[in-house]
Design an enzyme around this catalytic site. Structure first.
Site, PDB file in Angstrom:
ATOM      1  N   CYS C 151     -17.665  79.335  30.775  1.00  0.00           N
ATOM      2  CA  CYS C 151     -17.721  78.674  29.243  1.00  0.00           C
ATOM      3  C   CYS C 151     -19.177  78.891  28.748  1.00  0.00           C
ATOM      4  O   CYS C 151     -19.627  78.956  27.705  1.00  0.00           O
ATOM      5  CB  CYS C 151     -16.922  77.672  29.060  1.00  0.00           C
ATOM      6  SG  CYS C 151     -17.276  76.222  29.965  1.00  0.00           S
ATOM      7  N   TYR C 152     -19.854  77.989  29.556  1.00  0.00           N
ATOM      8  CA  TYR C 152     -21.296  77.531  29.108  1.00  0.00           C
ATOM      9  C   TYR C 152     -22.052  78.868  29.099  1.00  0.00           C
ATOM     10  O   TYR C 152     -22.908  79.164  28.068  1.00  0.00           O
ATOM     11  CB  TYR C 152     -21.996  76.808  30.048  1.00  0.00           C
ATOM     12  CG  TYR C 152     -21.524  75.342  30.216  1.00  0.00           C
ATOM     13  CD1 TYR C 152     -21.916  74.555  28.932  1.00  0.00           C
ATOM     14  CD2 TYR C 152     -21.040  74.655  31.054  1.00  0.00           C
ATOM     15  CE1 TYR C 152     -21.318  73.224  28.678  1.00  0.00           C
ATOM     16  CE2 TYR C 152     -20.748  73.124  31.185  1.00  0.00           C
ATOM     17  CZ  TYR C 152     -20.976  72.694  29.798  1.00  0.00           C
ATOM     18  OH  TYR C 152     -20.431  71.191  29.853  1.00  0.00           O
TER      19      TYR C 152
END
Lengths: 345, 345, 345, 345
Positions: C151-152
């Site tokens: 996600c990051y």
């Protein structure tokens, strides 16, 4: 003489709150009070700083195991333990030790209630650490064993007591209490994860099954001199601290009559504050303080009294009540180390 | 034929939610539906993207003034306006225009109720956009004017209806409803600032004075065939969306009887879901969806039925009900563009 | 032909999000898509309704054990499993099965990076499920194995890519990314309890040790054609969903030059939206949607480019990327079942 | 002699926090300190209880207008006013009055900085109320005018100072600071509504335009003896209080070297606490207290020092710094009425 205090269950929220309040207690600075052993279960061996990084002055303290040996030799022992364990610890300590139990074991008077709600044998009843109950303050002054009330009962009882005691409402009350997540303790459970709680309100313990129900009923029935039934529903809201209890009961009294009863009942109480008309309680106003903020009115169309109360579940609802009880039992000013000022916003 | 839709009050939360749902409506893709004028008051002239950055497909749309001229020429006009303004707009539009009013003006049947709670002259009663009320669906199918229910009434009525309609409880009910802040609208007020709301629960409109009270009473009384009094207390909790309503009423019925009534009542309803025994509603499960999740039980000690309902106040409580009503009135499948799936966690 | 889909790890947040999106996928309604086996570890045997009460249409589905046998016979298998487990599952499934792994196992190209950050042997590299990377879309169209990005990395890479690829900034970037708690998964841990997270922001994985660091570096280095070092710090904030990444790098370029590069890079991308000047991204605008919202400017005093990106970590950051990748691999329109509309407020 | 204190801007968050701390100041109990006039703008005439219901002991106090006449006759005047107004008030008060300004007017040394960032004529520079800056404590002991630092500068400067002063990092720093909403003050604005802030993180003042930027640069440049450029990005997170600043700068030093510099720099500071290795700051640990919690490490791959600091923006970031400065200027113990204990969870 220096009073030496131990806290069992120091890694939990109740234990942490007691320590937070003790850190600010004026008797600590004067040397009348000393923080002794801090104990835990699985967290024994850890520093307090790793568990409660907000308690900087105690950060280097190392937690010990919760055993009678470790707790012995203290004048005051606070217990922040799961219910069912405090009786045993208490038995092993000297009768003169002031034991202040934040657990449920010794709150109920009726062994059947205990059996019904907790499913085990009752450990006995200790003086109830709610000084604002009529006559209770004297009992606490002589006590060496004190049962701190549950957080929901504290606010629910105080929000209903004057009306019930004066017979202004029917002896059937409804309480819907919105709570922050810290009331559920510091145990890792999926349904208490931040992702589950943030952005969501949910009821739990619906249908009269929450264990605080008989405790509310017990105090109100005693005040009424007649059985008071309680419909109690807790609601978890996305906040860490605070309880807002909305309490209703049928009434034919007027708002003025009811209000007068509340003002009279709490006029001399430092920690219970009946708000001016038109002002309503918010948990945000009592965070970190020991105050109970109350509003009461009557809905004349629905012939219903509505009393709303706000407390910090960890302060007045747990740790603050524990310290207030300790102060009383030690003959100190009841309010020492406790504030009516909250941290807001 | 393409249905052309306008949204008045597009910069507010109700307007934004209607637009969110319309963006996902399958008839938009097929060309049966077209989003026409978007209007506002003080925000006229702004892009929708600057006000509702979550509505990317409409980001470049510019808001126009809310006038009958701008709204004319649409088949459907949604009104998300302050109460007291929709009657005038409606009068100026063609009688054949389908007007769906998210405001309160046309919800109440009793002019005295309107006067008591809103302090002005009543604008008349429109079909009530709660299709799940007995007989209501047919009324909505023929309607060209629809009053979308208040958010609190939607969940409170649906949570109490089966018990009230079947006479299983006394005709006096208590509702304590925890809401997110979006229910208060998008107007800048100090007491709705994030700093005031976060970390705090507070009651408001205490004592039967909230304007949704007569709306709940009206629907329940009609279902009961006898007046039902309602003690209603709203509580603001630190969340943006969602209402959790805890509804109680005295009863001598058993949990099984009550439960059976609910299951029967809602068996055919797409959007009302009676949860399995032991499961309790959470607003977090209905965010963004049009579902109502309900649980019901009886507290036998307290002889009290407890029914708990959860909705998204902006979806089923406002914009979803508006779209559901539009679908019905246009002869489309009632569920088009609406989901029973929420966004969680 | 009906595509039959299985979800392994259906009880977690990634699995739940994939199912939420599949429930709204238009191919489900047309019968082109079918939801087959849902599997779990410790939650096998439970209904999906008890674990994901927001997924009402699937509430009665019972979770099965995560085994190759249960997963066999599906055309698409989504894996939402702890890292280290997907390689084994993949080997046991037919090579023609489209496996979309939300775990980390197959994202990194460099076995040493894997060893350094995960401490085990590398399982190999799969096509990277970020279609917006140059050339990546074609690789995904032919793939039967896809590694969904972290996600990051998704938001960090997209926020930095145009500047890095065009050589407009120095090849050293700093990313501070604020995340909601769902990014940490649905495992019961004390430090993820609501009481710990609400009212608090805290950094974690400080000093370049977070496992997403090499993934960001890998994609940016490939785009730059030169090694790009990344200082990455994640911050946990009290929200359930969303990542806001603030990305900086030294530059001598002007704001206009940088902005032009971003607009050109993402002009044709449905899901990446460069906001108009003066508008800044908020995670609240992308919740539940697959959009990435970006803003970019240059601080001329500090000779620093600042690019800020917002995504929903569970949608574009996990489940949405998984569905987007599936669509591509199956030859469907990449955007089916995905929206650029968020649920706000 | 009793020190008589006035608070101008008592209805705002800064004023409320100063009053909260004064309520607990030990000199109030001993009679050395007295709370005099409380003033406001639009809220003059209201009770403090209606504006700050958490300040129960002062609930009946009525706010007066903010005029020099009302403020005259006090020994200490705290100003919690919009910038641009304090110079005028100060000029009208006796030179011997200790004026402690929580506004920005007198923080900057460089008139051009003031003009660039605030667009008006500079009102002059007062001693800077950050006692932890080298040499500053002595300046504050003699002061009758004190400029309380901005909340972001307080934590950013303290988090970077030891490394900058020792020349361990390059003179270019990046700060990304996550803040609670109270930092934006108590003015009703749509984008600060609870519905907008809850569930969302958003950057603002991106690109070096935030007014606290030159303040950070000024202090660091002075410490470095060379100009230090600052890339500063504030991020609003859904919490009421607290700032978590993630500060980075390129370095060739080792983690041990950097850490040693921090420990040495803050060894004697009561309110600045360098956490043990492996422990990271959380704003939740400093709420309501005056502590700064810091962690520092070096990311060797990225040759970047990462220093993370946490404060309560209203306490150490505003009201606590104001009281700490007052204590110093009055010759009292700097820590009186201030605590290193936070309210958690």
């Amino acid at each position: 003489m220096t009073i030496r205090v131990a806290v069992a269950g120091a890694s939990g929220y109740a234990g942490g709150e007691i320590l937070r309040l003790l850190c600010g207690h004026p008797r600590l600075r004067t040397g009348d009070l000393e923080i002794g052993a801090l104990t835990a279960g699985g967290n024994a061996g850890s520093t307090l700083g790793s568990l409660h990084p907000h308690l900087l002055p105690l950060a280097d303290r190392v937690l010990e195991d919760t055993t009678p040996e470790v707790l012995a030799g203290h004048d005051v022992v606070f217990l922040g333990l799961p219910h069912g364990t405090s009786g045993q610890i208490a038995d092993a300590l000297a009768p003169s030790t002031l034991i202040i139990d934040c657990g449920a074991d010794h709150r109920l008077q009726n062994a059947q209630d205990w059996l019904d709600y907790y499913g085990s044998e009752h450990a006995g009843t200790w003086p109830y650490g709610l000084p604002e109950l009529p006559g209770n303050r004297d009992r606490l002054r002589d006590a060496s064993r004190i049962a701190v009330p549950g957080c929901y009962p504290t606010v629910s009882i105080l929000a209903l007591l004057p009306a019930i005691a004066a017979g202004l409402v029917e002896p059937h009350v409804t309480v819907v209490a919105v709570t922050g997540a810290s009331g559920a303790g510091r145990t890792a459970k999926v349904d208490l994860l931040a992702s589950e709680v943030i952005g969501s309100a949910r009821a739990y313990g619906v249908g009269g099954v929450h264990r605080h129900t008989p405790e509310i009923s017990q105090a109100l029935s005693e005040a009424a001199g007649t059985p008071v039934t309680v419909s109690f529903t807790p609601v978890l809201a996305p906040m860490a601290r605070g309880i807002l209890a909305t309490c209703t009961a049928r009434t034919t009294a007027s708002a003025a009559e009811v209000r007068a009863a509340y003002e009279k009942a709490y006029d001399d109480e430092t920690f219970v504050h009946v708000l001016p008309e038109g002002t309503l309680p918010a948990t945000g106003s009592v965070i970190g303080g020991n105050a109970v903020q109350l509003a009461v009115t009557v809905d004349e169309r629905a012939q219903t009294m509505v009393a709303v109360g706000a407390i910090d579940n960890l302060t007045k609802g747990t740790g603050g009540a524990a310290v207030q009880s300790m102060n009383l039992a030690l003959g100190w000013d009841e309010t020492e180390g406790l504030s009516t000022v909250g941290v807001a916003p």
